[in-house]
Design an enzyme around this catalytic site. Structure first.
Site, PDB file in Angstrom:
ATOM      1  N   HIS B 149       0.809  -1.208  -0.387  1.00  0.00           N
ATOM      2  CA  HIS B 149       0.110   0.015   0.267  1.00  0.00           C
ATOM      3  C   HIS B 149       0.707   1.121   0.191  1.00  0.00           C
ATOM      4  O   HIS B 149       1.991   0.828   0.960  1.00  0.00           O
ATOM      5  CB  HIS B 149      -0.838  -0.031   1.398  1.00  0.00           C
ATOM      6  CG  HIS B 149      -1.716   0.991   1.181  1.00  0.00           C
ATOM      7  ND1 HIS B 149      -1.271   2.391   1.626  1.00  0.00           N
ATOM      8  CD2 HIS B 149      -3.271   0.832   1.667  1.00  0.00           C
ATOM      9  CE1 HIS B 149      -2.591   2.818   1.863  1.00  0.00           C
ATOM     10  NE2 HIS B 149      -3.639   2.432   1.562  1.00  0.00           N
ATOM     11  N   ASP B 226       3.043  -5.018   7.588  1.00  0.00           N
ATOM     12  CA  ASP B 226       1.855  -3.814   7.718  1.00  0.00           C
ATOM     13  C   ASP B 226       0.612  -4.819   7.821  1.00  0.00           C
ATOM     14  O   ASP B 226       0.699  -5.603   6.819  1.00  0.00           O
ATOM     15  CB  ASP B 226       1.873  -3.047   5.798  1.00  0.00           C
ATOM     16  CG  ASP B 226       0.453  -2.484   6.377  1.00  0.00           C
ATOM     17  OD1 ASP B 226      -0.368  -2.965   6.862  1.00  0.00           O
ATOM     18  OD2 ASP B 226       0.609  -1.734   4.966  1.00  0.00           O
ATOM     19  N   GLN B 229      -4.458  -5.441   6.832  1.00  0.00           N
ATOM     20  CA  GLN B 229      -5.639  -5.877   6.084  1.00  0.00           C
ATOM     21  C   GLN B 229      -5.297  -7.401   7.076  1.00  0.00           C
ATOM     22  O   GLN B 229      -6.084  -8.419   6.480  1.00  0.00           O
ATOM     23  CB  GLN B 229      -5.324  -6.310   4.433  1.00  0.00           C
ATOM     24  CG  GLN B 229      -5.401  -5.065   3.407  1.00  0.00           C
ATOM     25  CD  GLN B 229      -6.865  -4.580   4.826  1.00  0.00           C
ATOM     26  OE1 GLN B 229      -7.689  -4.949   5.232  1.00  0.00           O
ATOM     27  NE2 GLN B 229      -6.887  -2.805   3.948  1.00  0.00           N
ATOM     28  N   LYS B 252     -10.250  -0.719  10.797  1.00  0.00           N
ATOM     29  CA  LYS B 252     -10.331  -1.599   9.785  1.00  0.00           C
ATOM     30  C   LYS B 252     -10.679  -2.797  10.823  1.00  0.00           C
ATOM     31  O   LYS B 252     -11.048  -3.994  10.139  1.00  0.00           O
ATOM     32  CB  LYS B 252      -9.367  -1.824   8.847  1.00  0.00           C
ATOM     33  CG  LYS B 252      -8.738  -0.595   8.106  1.00  0.00           C
ATOM     34  CD  LYS B 252      -8.223  -1.449   6.988  1.00  0.00           C
ATOM     35  CE  LYS B 252      -6.659   0.373   6.394  1.00  0.00           C
ATOM     36  NZ  LYS B 252      -7.665   0.924   5.473  1.00  0.00           N
ATOM     37  N   CYS B 393      -4.628   2.605  -3.681  1.00  0.00           N
ATOM     38  CA  CYS B 393      -3.732   3.180  -2.585  1.00  0.00           C
ATOM     39  C   CYS B 393      -2.534   2.727  -2.976  1.00  0.00           C
ATOM     40  O   CYS B 393      -2.031   2.385  -1.908  1.00  0.00           O
ATOM     41  CB  CYS B 393      -3.645   3.626  -1.647  1.00  0.00           C
ATOM     42  SG  CYS B 393      -5.392   4.614  -1.261  1.00  0.00           S
TER      43      CYS B 393
HETATM   44  C1  LIG Z   1      -2.241  -2.428   3.308  1.00  0.00           C
HETATM   45  C2  LIG Z   1      -2.816  -1.698   4.185  1.00  0.00           C
HETATM   46  N1  LIG Z   1      -1.344  -0.669   4.465  1.00  0.00           N
HETATM   47  C3  LIG Z   1      -1.645   0.422   5.111  1.00  0.00           C
HETATM   48  C4  LIG Z   1      -3.433   1.006   5.087  1.00  0.00           C
HETATM   49  C5  LIG Z   1      -3.054   2.485   5.417  1.00  0.00           C
HETATM   50  O1  LIG Z   1      -4.124   2.315   6.734  1.00  0.00           O
HETATM   51  P1  LIG Z   1      -4.616   3.619   7.275  1.00  0.00           P
HETATM   52  O2  LIG Z   1      -5.418   4.768   6.212  1.00  0.00           O
HETATM   53  O3  LIG Z   1      -5.375   3.531   8.470  1.00  0.00           O
HETATM   54  O4  LIG Z   1      -3.526   4.674   7.841  1.00  0.00           O
HETATM   55  C6  LIG Z   1      -3.936  -0.188   4.096  1.00  0.00           C
HETATM   56  C7  LIG Z   1      -4.932   0.925   4.009  1.00  0.00           C
HETATM   57  O5  LIG Z   1      -6.479   0.830   2.963  1.00  0.00           O
HETATM   58  C8  LIG Z   1      -4.058  -1.001   3.895  1.00  0.00           C
HETATM   59  O6  LIG Z   1      -5.117  -1.731   3.051  1.00  0.00           O
END
Ligand SMILES: Cc1ncc(COP(=O)(O)O)c(C=O)c1O
Ligand code: SF4
Lengths: 171, 437
Positions: B149, B226, B229, B252, B393
């Site tokens: 992401h 990370d 998910q 989430k 993203c």
């Molecule tokens: C794999 C992953 N990492 C990071 C994020 C970013 O999360 P946040 O917007 O809560 O910082 C997301 C959110 O879409 C994500 O799916």
């Protein structure tokens, strides 16, 4: 997989002769009035004779977006291409709260064969016109979305063309 | 055995789960756990957003919030609205207690110690904190992947630019699978950190993080996972993975927006520098010096998002009460249904692993040449189905792995989705494909 029960599905089961004996201009018109409680399916001369079952003609999804005045909802840069413009307008007014704005069954009769760029899905209540990567989508409830227009003028030109084409399908 | 115990509590009292003893016992006998039942209809009653017949299939972007979590946050505002760790009056003490209780619950969710849990705003903040705090320098190497992401990817691009450290990006095949041998090649003794998602937010693919962590540690590198998910959807155990950092977002996992967590291995708390400092982070201050606190508090500058953190704690409890294994198995069942249905739809391209067992409940696809935004809009207007469209993203995945220039439509499932949601979604999609593509 389930069946999407919609106005269109019900229409498909209808006589579709548009003979006019029921006092309406078309089968679509009778069906529409039936859902609005203004006509009875028994008005159709074929209905009883062909052994249709009234319960099969369930009420379709109601239009919810019609308690507004016609207006431009937004003009903004495209989400995935900031150089281009996206515009959404709502054409429906209270007048259309009963039947929605566009009648996509009529639209399909008008354009189904003759205009390949125009895709019409009466079952979804949707018409979509695509040319050169620009797209206009119209929904039965009266919303129109113009995507990837070159600029604001272009967007409104496309809008007026779309409306002129579909004029014959406005309820 | 013929006992059926259904423990069904009042949804508002946080006691929402069903145990089917009969099922569990027979499963224990066959030594197969993880196929327990989640009573989805009972779960759905907890989510006010669903009461209007909406079909929400965008939990990957953010999840819905259940009543127990909403009530817990309101309880803070109504009963003990005070700052944490500051006042000595009763309300402030209760607030502090509830805040720390939330830290405990969130730590328990990923099997960390509460001292190792830094409470922040979201995943992005956690990753930024690590990138700026581990003192990268020229000669170091950062290893990450194309599946990341932007919140994981561009943070490392910037860190590399600022510090002069090299950045190596490990690629994936067209289904999103990565090769461990590529990590072995990419990771060497100069590698300072390896950053990988546990689940890709576009493809739903699950990289082998445990094995990657092992390779990284053999070279003395740090490992950041990370978990945005993975934490909400499966049993995540930081000790079992062996990672040094794990970042995730409360919003989430049925929590509110504005609260997230960063797990940091205890030994690193001292070494990593905080991103922000200020109130709450210091032990002592004089005119010409300051001394930072030890432990997680050192990273939590200023008044935190108190209600949100307390809400995130309630969300963690809520999920653990449902059972992470139950959640996983529920989503796996929905996944099978979705994949099977999507495969039957003409003109539809599904990205990511073909085999349902190898993916999480995230489905990226395109229908014919229809633009993803048009498709998403049509699903919303005609059937009230909410899905995400665009590049999610994660442009490196869109550009390098699946090569779909306009992006994709993405549907995703969570605890409150039932078979009917899936069937309506599939039927509408089929109709769209038939009439529009
Ligand atoms: C794999 C992953 N990492 C990071 C994020 C970013 O999360 P946040 O917007 O809560 O910082 C997301 C959110 O879409 C994500 O799916
Ligand atoms: S009488 Fe029946 S077939 Fe004739 S137009 Fe009316 S509805 Fe259609």
């Amino acid at each position: 997989m389930i069946n999407i029960k919609s106005f269109y599905d019900n229409y498909l089961n209808f006589p579709k002769t548009d003979c006019g004996y029921c006092g309406c201009t078309s089968c679509v018109a009778l069906l529409r009035r039936h859902y609005a409680g203004e006509a009875s399916l028994s008005d159709c001369i074929y209905f009883e004779a062909r052994g249709y079952c009234k319960e099969d003609f369930v009420s379709p999804k109601h239009f919810t977006n019609t308690k507004t005045e016609p207006s431009v909802s937004y003009v903004s840069p495209c989400p995935s291409d900031a150089e281009r413009v996206t515009v959404e307008v709502n054409l429906a007014s209270d007048l259309h709260s009963k039947y929605g704005y566009f009648d996509m069954i009529s639209a399909e009769k008008l354009f189904g064969q003759s205009l390949p760029e125009m895709k019409i899905a009466p079952s979804l209540g949707l018409a979509r016109l695509e040319s050169d990567g620009e797209a206009v989508m119209g929904f039965a409830e009266g919303r129109i979305l113009i995507r990837r227009a070159l600029n604001e003028n272009d967007a409104f030109w496309q809008l007026s063309r779309f409306i002129r084409w579909l004029w014959g399908a406005v309820n | 055995m013929d006992i059926n115990v259904a423990k069904q509590g009042n949804a508002n009292k946080n006691t929402l789960f069903t145990i089917d003893l009969n099922r569990k016992c027979s499963l224990f006998l066959s030594l197969k756990i993880g196929d327990w039942m989640l009573d989805v209809e009972l779960v759905r009653k907890d989510f006010p957003f669903l009461k209007q017949g909406r079909i929400y299939l965008d939990s990957t972007a953010t999840s819905l919030t259940p009543e127990p979590v909403l009530n817990k946050m309101l309880e803070y505002y109504r009963e003990y609205r005070a700052n944490v760790g500051r006042g000595i009056y009763k309300a402030s003490q209760i607030a502090t207690e509830e805040f720390e209780k939330a830290r405990n619950e969130v730590s328990r969710l990923i099997n960390a110690k509460p001292e190792e849990m830094v409470l922040l705003r979201n995943t992005s903040e956690g990753i930024n904190l690590v990138a700026s705090g581990i003192k990268l320098k020229k000669g170091d190497k950062i290893v990450t992947t194309t599946l990341e992401h932007h919140s994981d990817f561009i943070v490392w691009q910037r860190a590399s630019k600022r510090s002069g450290a090299a950045l190596k990006v490990v690629g994936a095949d067209s289904e999103g699978f990565m090769n461990l041998a590529d990590f072995e090649k990419a990771i060497d003794d100069s590698t300072k950190i390896v950053a990988v998602s546990q689940v890709s937010n576009v493809l739903g693919v699950k990289p082998p993080v445990k094995e990657i962590a092992k390779i990284a540690h053999e070279h003395g590198a740090l490992v950041l996972i990370d978990g945005a998910q993975s934490v909400p959807h499966s049993k995540v155990d930081v000790k079992a993975i062996g990672c040094d950092f794990l970042a995730f977002s409360g919003h989430k996992m049925c929590g509110p927006t504005g609260a997230g967590g960063l797990y940091m291995r205890e030994l690193l708390l001292e070494e990593v520098e905080p991103l922000c400092i200020g109130g709450g982070t210091i032990e002592d201050v004089g005119l010409d010096y300051y001394r930072l606190k030890k432990g997680a508090a050192k990273f939590e500058a200023g008044t935190p998002a108190i209600a949100e953190v307390i809400g995130m704690g309630a969300a963690a409890s809520y999920l653990m009460k449902l059972g992470m294994l139950e959640i996983e198995s529920h989503e796996q069942k929905l996944t099978k249904r979705v994949v099977k249905g999507l495969e039957e739809i003409p003109n539809l391209t599904l990205y990511g692993p073909k085999e349902p067992a190898k993916r999480a409940g995230i489905f990226s696809f395109n229908v014919g040449r229809l633009h993803p935004h048009d498709l998403a809009m049509t699903l919303d207007v005609t059937a009230g189905v909410m899905v995400r469209s665009g590049h999610h993203c994660a442009l490196p995945v869109i550009k390098e792995v699946i090569k779909a220039p306009n992006g994709t439509v993405r549907a995703s499932v969570y605890i409150y989705n039932n078979n009917q949601d899936i069937d309506t979604f599939l039927a509408t999609l089929e109709e769209i494909s038939r009439t529009m593509a």
